[in-house]
Design a protein around this motif. Structure first.
Motif, PDB file in Angstrom:
ATOM      1  N   ILE A   1      23.656   0.809 108.194  1.00 52.07           N
ATOM      2  CA  ILE A   1      24.946   1.368 109.001  1.00 52.07           C
ATOM      3  C   ILE A   1      25.602   2.299 108.227  1.00 52.07           C
ATOM      4  CG2 ILE A   1      26.710   0.773 110.424  1.00 52.07           C
ATOM      5  CD1 ILE A   1      25.266  -1.871 111.295  1.00 52.07           C
ATOM      6  N   ASP A   2      25.927   2.044 106.936  1.00 50.76           N
ATOM      7  CA  ASP A   2      26.950   2.949 106.061  1.00 50.76           C
ATOM      8  C   ASP A   2      26.280   4.221 105.958  1.00 50.76           C
ATOM      9  OD1 ASP A   2      28.998   1.076 105.965  1.00 50.76           O
ATOM     10  OD2 ASP A   2      28.357   0.361 104.188  1.00 50.76           O
ATOM     11  N   ASN A   3      25.098   4.174 106.009  1.00 55.05           N
ATOM     12  CA  ASN A   3      24.174   5.341 105.694  1.00 55.05           C
ATOM     13  C   ASN A   3      24.279   6.236 106.847  1.00 55.05           C
ATOM     14  OD1 ASN A   3      21.505   6.680 106.419  1.00 55.05           O
ATOM     15  ND2 ASN A   3      21.106   6.456 104.413  1.00 55.05           N
ATOM     16  N   LEU A   4      24.327   5.653 108.112  1.00 59.07           N
ATOM     17  CA  LEU A   4      24.455   6.276 109.466  1.00 59.07           C
ATOM     18  C   LEU A   4      25.652   6.943 109.574  1.00 59.07           C
ATOM     19  CD1 LEU A   4      22.632   4.297 112.410  1.00 59.07           C
ATOM     20  CD2 LEU A   4      21.840   6.475 111.220  1.00 59.07           C
ATOM     21  N   ILE A   5      26.678   6.278 109.189  1.00 57.33           N
ATOM     22  CA  ILE A   5      27.963   6.753 109.262  1.00 57.33           C
ATOM     23  C   ILE A   5      28.280   7.942 108.063  1.00 57.33           C
ATOM     24  CG2 ILE A   5      30.554   5.979 108.674  1.00 57.33           C
ATOM     25  CD1 ILE A   5      29.855   3.119 109.686  1.00 57.33           C
ATOM     26  N   ASP A   6      27.620   7.781 107.076  1.00 56.33           N
ATOM     27  CA  ASP A   6      27.727   8.801 106.129  1.00 56.33           C
ATOM     28  C   ASP A   6      26.998   9.986 106.708  1.00 56.33           C
ATOM     29  OD1 ASP A   6      29.170   7.483 104.202  1.00 56.33           O
ATOM     30  OD2 ASP A   6      27.503   6.998 103.113  1.00 56.33           O
ATOM     31  N   TRP A   7      25.969   9.629 107.215  1.00 55.64           N
ATOM     32  CA  TRP A   7      25.299  10.994 108.119  1.00 55.64           C
ATOM     33  C   TRP A   7      25.966  11.616 109.001  1.00 55.64           C
ATOM     34  CZ3 TRP A   7      23.137  13.032 112.347  1.00 55.64           C
ATOM     35  CH2 TRP A   7      22.148  13.713 112.516  1.00 55.64           C
ATOM     36  N   VAL A   8      26.656  10.943 110.073  1.00 56.77           N
ATOM     37  CA  VAL A   8      27.473  11.707 110.732  1.00 56.77           C
ATOM     38  C   VAL A   8      28.542  12.401 110.445  1.00 56.77           C
ATOM     39  CG1 VAL A   8      26.837  10.049 112.873  1.00 56.77           C
ATOM     40  CG2 VAL A   8      28.858   9.788 111.878  1.00 56.77           C
ATOM     41  N   LYS A   9      29.184  11.750 109.140  1.00 55.02           N
ATOM     42  CA  LYS A   9      30.328  12.445 108.523  1.00 55.02           C
ATOM     43  C   LYS A   9      30.089  13.762 107.787  1.00 55.02           C
ATOM     44  CE  LYS A   9      33.563   9.536 107.039  1.00 55.02           C
ATOM     45  NZ  LYS A   9      34.037   8.246 106.637  1.00 55.02           N
ATOM     46  N   ARG A  10      28.721  14.230 107.662  1.00 56.99           N
ATOM     47  CA  ARG A  10      28.194  15.070 106.814  1.00 56.99           C
ATOM     48  C   ARG A  10      28.807  16.480 107.519  1.00 56.99           C
ATOM     49  NH1 ARG A  10      22.409  16.203 106.302  1.00 56.99           N
ATOM     50  NH2 ARG A  10      22.418  16.216 108.644  1.00 56.99           N
ATOM     51  N   PRO A  11      29.201  17.373 106.953  1.00 58.49           N
ATOM     52  CA  PRO A  11      29.745  18.801 107.238  1.00 58.49           C
ATOM     53  C   PRO A  11      29.102  19.410 108.579  1.00 58.49           C
ATOM     54  CG  PRO A  11      29.550  18.921 104.784  1.00 58.49           C
ATOM     55  CD  PRO A  11      29.035  17.530 105.168  1.00 58.49           C
ATOM     56  N   GLN A  12      27.677  19.114 108.554  1.00 55.26           N
ATOM     57  CA  GLN A  12      26.814  19.853 109.304  1.00 55.26           C
ATOM     58  C   GLN A  12      26.982  19.152 110.779  1.00 55.26           C
ATOM     59  OE1 GLN A  12      25.701  18.689 106.368  1.00 55.26           O
ATOM     60  NE2 GLN A  12      23.782  19.268 105.782  1.00 55.26           N
ATOM     61  N   ILE A  13      27.355  17.722 110.685  1.00 52.95           N
ATOM     62  CA  ILE A  13      27.618  17.158 111.983  1.00 52.95           C
ATOM     63  C   ILE A  13      29.074  17.035 112.194  1.00 52.95           C
ATOM     64  CG2 ILE A  13      27.035  14.916 112.993  1.00 52.95           C
ATOM     65  CD1 ILE A  13      24.695  16.475 112.299  1.00 52.95           C
TER      66      ILE A  13
END
Lengths: 581, 581
Positions: free
Chosen positions: B332-344
């Motif tokens: 889940i942390d990984n998903l949160i990091d994913w949505v916080k990437r600048p591209q998203i």
């Protein structure tokens, strides 16, 4: 849909049906108590009737106000016509209109939308969208569609694959001029538009595609002769593991198929002539063989007399004009003037009348006797009642002149029936042709054409004599297709480019990728390309290609409808890193 | 022909036949006393055998020397194989070779010609002619051919006429950038290559062609995103006297036909969503509906608590990840990091675990209770065992972010089965979109798209709210086609251009010929264009278009095989009246 039926489909079996039609007002006839309107769409014409007995007054008034080319929608009932029109498929019925909607009005069109229009060429081109409404142009475009569908279906059935090759390619100085396309992302660099997909189809053969075709636009930035277009369409084809015979058979098959399904004409097998034979017999590598008038070479039977013109000529050659003995002296003088025009360039013309009684009367009676003329008649296949026309001079020139005369006479004698189809193959073209201006050889077909394998050595000793595995398909005096067996090994290709005057560096720069490809297992291959615009025009029984192209350009390469080409913004030029002078 | 049969057609029924085959050496195995060679062509692979008992010594020696990709011709007899190979159609037989001719040798290819090659992208592009020999690329090109043949056959049967429109047209500053083509015959003037045949197909409708299509190259000089090409192919279509419904039905018919004959998939009728619905449910106007994960808007059930993030958000929206309760804290942390990437660009993500026992565990347990979560679960259709992911923020941004997350999760969960096809229509697009940089409205589709007829007045008062008769066909998350009902009267077109910021003069200069045409009886009309490259790739079960294009360009718009674009001669520039900077 705005309609339930189109304007070409209603018949007596539809009587009493309520229908909705849409289309353009072709014309209307207002007889006061009754108004008829011809409603036109792509599919035909249906007559609408508004009459005082059965139509309400407002609707009568609206109908009277309809102008030519108004776009309307009508509801109504299919009824039987009082006076039937057997000229059109819908001629037994008409529509008694109950509702009328004007979908769009129209200004008066600048020319009549009729089969025979009053619009001149430029006006028709400027308003091409109106011109296309005319049956003649519309039917040509539909005809073209049918031809291309048949081509695609036939070739697909024969395992050909249509592959799209790129339009943004690389410029090569070879041959006619490329259109170039500046690249914004690669400043100072240019793509070129293809004059043909030649190298790409060869690369597809190297890639193992085995049988390729494509109906494809090609581009040539040449000074436009009449009836040429800067963009034109080819049926482009290539096959691997084939010899010339396989290609001739395959594409004779395609052409026969088209003649059969499109024109209802069955032709057993196409005659073949070598290039040398065609030049000898017709003075032309694209002879129209719908009619005879074969050349008779007369050198052997015209020498050693006092007539110096013939004695000093490289070639003395004549044709027999069927029924030409009927020509008056004035007619003949007129022919002589015609061949002496600068466009033809003959210095004069000798003629022999073949009288019905078997005697001859000629313009050179002083020098030759009846026996001589009998020999000439035999060699030109002249019969009693014919006229023999004889030209003399340098071989190549006199052949071209007599060929022009032959075509002109055929035209005057109505021997060029557009409903008759006479295809033939011309084979064994010379590999090279001498460019007397540039003082070098050019590839007659293109630099990828293979010389006959047993003649490669001649390239060094007598290049002009080397023949190629190259062929043209000729239909009714027009080259409709041309092709060749290609070179498929690097050494022969390098040799060929050397003979065309390319340095090793130039060859590598321009054709390096193709020669590289040849090093990775290139199969033997060959192909052909048809000029679709011309092919369609001829199959359609016409000579000019322009009306088989939806939006053609004029002789200056301009689209007068959209007014292109045109200047572009300085900003756009800046982005391309370009300046105009 | 160099062959009697191809490499894919011989069977046990051909045993004892003498045959001639040609092709490429795929591989050879030399066991000393026997050598096998796999001979490959477009049609398949046939095994050749040379053995010491039956093959003469010289031939044995020649066979041993064959390198990979040599082009050979063999004569031989079809015999039964000792050990059969059921993986290939010719696996029951082999050819006992009696004659071998090397038609061309080959250097060692720079990558293996196998389904799984060791060649990288750039190398494969440079030697594309070798890449095309690989089954995967070759079959894609054949597949593309089949699709286009089906498209043409289907549309022709429905009375569509394929009409070729010009490639050398006029530049217009509207939309993406034109490639321009300097004219030699009209110095200082330029043609442009069409971004689409839009105006020409509309003119064909004005011209009464009624139903038009064309499979046609289009050009766009844009900075290339991944998987875009400067030249691309459209299936371009237009119909007259139609309303939106007619176009949707016609092209739903075409798409169903393709799915059926090409993929063997039958789909009853395509779902439809309005643009507003699609944005609300999927955050995206080209939703992939092969899987669910519909958006649940949670504003109504998240307000008035202490969690300010939600209170201050224009939109709070979540999706249920099927089986996502299995995710570890790290997942889940990984998903949160994913949505916080600048591209998203999301600022964070709230999640709720839906336990198997019906209870919930969330990252915002402090602020919300089990009843709240039950409401959220209901709105996102979350079941026990799922994970609810919730984003919040500005409406447009948060929708785009959650849409990206939805796609990412589907990818990770393998929910995007390339063999499954889920088409849908998106309708009622906004007519205009606001360009916040240029501070003006752009046409969302193009400036010829008709506003909904009852909303024209809104153009003055609330332009952003005006909807168009515009529609996209979406397949598996890709827009494969888009179109609209067009404006067909001059006044509406002038109004539209005014709203797009064109002065009267600019409108006249650029679209004058179209607006003139509208004055001569333009019928109501509309159309659609499919991106063929993308359509073919998706039907072929792949995501990238490049391997469905014979000779694609790279991300810099370069053809690395022929090395184009390239500088051109000064002489050529002079003739065009151009200078580079």
């Amino acid at each position: 849909m705005y309609r339930t039926h189109n304007c070409g489909e209603l018949r007596t079996s539809d009587i009493n049906q309520t229908v909705t039609l849409t289309g353009w007002v072709q014309k209307s006839r207002d007889k006061g108590f009754v108004t008829w309107v011809d409603l036109r769409d792509r599919y035909g014409i249906t007559q609408l009737i508004f009459d005082a007995d059965r139509t309400n007054k407002n609707l009568m008034e609206s109908a009277k106000k309809l102008g030519r080319e108004f776009v309307i929608q009508v509801n109504g009932t299919v009824i039987e016509r009082a006076s039937k029109n057997s000229n059109i498929p819908t001629g037994d019925i008409e529509i008694l209109v109950s509702d009328l909607t004007i979908l769009n009005s129209s200004k008066l069109p600048p020319f009549t939308i009729e089969d025979e229009t009053d619009g001149g060429e430029e006006l028709r081109m400027k308003y091409r969208y109106l011109d296309i409404r005319r049956n003649s142009v519309k039917n040509n475009l539909i005809f073209r569609h049918k031809v291309t569908q048949e081509v695609r279906a036939y070739l697909s059935l024969k395992d050909f694959i249509e592959v799209e090759t790129p339009y943004l390619i690389k410029s090569t100085p070879e041959g006619a001029r490329d259109f170039v396309v500046p690249s914004r992302m690669n400043e100072g660099q240019f793509y070129a538009l293809p004059q043909s997909p030649q190298t790409f189809k060869q690369l597809l053969m190297v890639g193992g595609m085995d049988k390729y075709f494509q109906i494809v636009k090609c581009f040539r930035d040449e000074d436009l002769r009449a009836d040429r277009q800067p963009e034109f369409t080819q049926i482009d084809c290539e096959m691997a593991f084939v010899e010339q015979e396989d290609i001739l058979e395959t594409f004779e098959g395609l052409t026969k198929h088209l003649l059969k399904v499109i024109n209802g004409v069955e032709i057993n097998s196409f005659p073949r002539l070598t290039y040398d034979e065609a030049m000898k017999i017709y003075g032309n590598d694209k002879p129209d063989i719908r009619f005879d008038m074969k050349f008779g070479e007369l050198n052997a039977v015209t020498q050693h007399k006092e007539f110096k013109v013939f004695n000093n000529s490289e070639l003395v050659v004549g044709i027999a004009v069927p029924g030409g003995n009927n020509y008056s002296r004035k007619d003949i003088d007129n022919l002589i003037d015609w061949v002496k025009r600068p466009q033809i360039g003959a210095s004069g013309m000798v003629y022999v009348r073949c009288n019905e009684d078997g005697s001859y009367k000629s313009s050179v009676d002083k020098f030759f006797d009846q026996d001589d003329f009998a020999k000439w008649a035999k060699l030109t296949s002249a019969k009693e009642g014919d006229l023999i026309c004889i030209l003399s001079g340098k071989k190549n020139e006199v052949r071209a002149q007599l060929s022009a005369l032959r075509m002109e006479l055929a035209e005057r004698l109505n021997l060029r029936d557009p409903k008759e189809f006479a295809p033939l193959w011309i084979t064994d073209f010379p590999l090279l042709e001498w460019d007397s201006e540039a003082k070098c050889y050019h590839a007659m077909h293109h630099p990828f054409t293979a010389p006959k394998s047993n003649q490669i050595a001649l390239l060094d000793t007598n290049p002009a004599s080397v023949k190629a595995n190259a062929y043209d398909l000729v239909l009714n005096g027009n080259e409709i297709g041309g092709g060749s067996i290609r070179i498929h090994d690097k050494n022969t290709q390098a040799l060929m480019l050397k003979h065309l005057g390319f340095s090793e560096d130039e060859a590598k720069e321009q054709f390096g990728f193709l020669m590289n490809a040849f090093e990775y297992g290139a199969p033997p291959h060959g192909g052909i390309a048809f000029g679709l615009d011309r092919l369609v025009a001829i199959l359609g029984g016409q000579e000019t290609i322009r009306d088989f192209i939806a939006f053609p350009k004029n002789n200056s390469g301009r689209d007068v409808m959209i007014d292109a080409p045109a200047p572009i913004d300085k900003e756009q030029l800046d982005e391309l890193g370009l300046k105009t002078k």
